[in-house]
Write a protein that holds these residues in place. Sequence first.
Motif, PDB file in Angstrom:
ATOM      1  N   PRO A  56       0.840  -1.204   0.000  1.00 36.87           N
ATOM      2  CA  PRO A  56       0.000   0.000   0.000  1.00 36.87           C
ATOM      3  C   PRO A  56       0.875   1.253   0.000  1.00 36.87           C
ATOM      4  O   PRO A  56       1.973   1.250   0.546  1.00 36.87           O
ATOM      5  N   SER A  57       0.389   2.304  -0.647  1.00 34.62           N
ATOM      6  CA  SER A  57       1.114   3.565  -0.700  1.00 34.62           C
ATOM      7  C   SER A  57       0.146   4.720  -0.486  1.00 34.62           C
ATOM      8  O   SER A  57      -0.939   4.743  -1.067  1.00 34.62           O
ATOM      9  N   MET A  58       0.568   5.670   0.283  1.00 36.06           N
ATOM     10  CA  MET A  58      -0.246   6.864   0.514  1.00 36.06           C
ATOM     11  C   MET A  58      -0.029   7.895  -0.600  1.00 36.06           C
ATOM     12  O   MET A  58      -0.764   8.856  -0.710  1.00 36.06           O
ATOM     13  N   ASN A  59       0.995   7.691  -1.434  1.00 38.95           N
ATOM     14  CA  ASN A  59       1.387   8.705  -2.414  1.00 38.95           C
ATOM     15  C   ASN A  59       0.840   8.487  -3.816  1.00 38.95           C
ATOM     16  O   ASN A  59       0.898   9.394  -4.638  1.00 38.95           O
ATOM     17  N   THR A  60       0.349   7.310  -4.140  1.00 34.80           N
ATOM     18  CA  THR A  60      -0.041   7.024  -5.524  1.00 34.80           C
ATOM     19  C   THR A  60      -1.494   7.334  -5.827  1.00 34.80           C
ATOM     20  O   THR A  60      -1.864   7.449  -6.982  1.00 34.80           O
ATOM     21  N   GLY A  61      -2.329   7.435  -4.825  1.00 37.45           N
ATOM     22  CA  GLY A  61      -3.747   7.672  -5.055  1.00 37.45           C
ATOM     23  C   GLY A  61      -4.520   6.414  -5.410  1.00 37.45           C
ATOM     24  O   GLY A  61      -5.714   6.461  -5.665  1.00 37.45           O
ATOM     25  N   GLU A  62      -3.829   5.267  -5.441  1.00 39.13           N
ATOM     26  CA  GLU A  62      -4.496   3.995  -5.726  1.00 39.13           C
ATOM     27  C   GLU A  62      -5.431   3.656  -4.568  1.00 39.13           C
ATOM     28  O   GLU A  62      -5.081   3.810  -3.407  1.00 39.13           O
ATOM     29  N   LYS A  63      -6.612   3.191  -4.899  1.00 41.99           N
ATOM     30  CA  LYS A  63      -7.587   2.845  -3.871  1.00 41.99           C
ATOM     31  C   LYS A  63      -7.559   1.361  -3.516  1.00 41.99           C
ATOM     32  O   LYS A  63      -8.061   0.946  -2.499  1.00 41.99           O
TER      33      LYS A  63
END
Length: 120
Positions: A56-63
């Motif tokens: 998970p990444s907080m920077n990519t905007g992927e949900k």
Amino acid sequence: YNTSMILITHDLGVVAETSDYVAVVYAGKIVEYGDKKSVFLNPSHPYTKGLFASLPSMNTGEKRLKPIPGTLPDPTDLPQGCAFAPRCERATDACRKGTVPMIEVEPGHTCCCCNLKQEE
């Protein structure tokens, strides 16, 4: 202190904080090995790439997380060739049938993949 430790984990954050060298293992076989910086900045094996892509990444905007497709092979009945081939979208007949050698990606960083030459 002139000591060593082997840490076995699925948590890449722990690896990043505690390790100098990384061996990525799939179905009981090392598929990628190198110093932490090389492996983290230049993951080369499709399984290693899949592990990093599934974080998970907080920077990519992927949900949604991007899981690695397929399921683990039965360790008592591994497929011929690369054990990751059934889950790999780049797998070829060479991956599925032959012995896949470790290739040096960069000094001290090795990867067990038939498709490294195709990516260049």
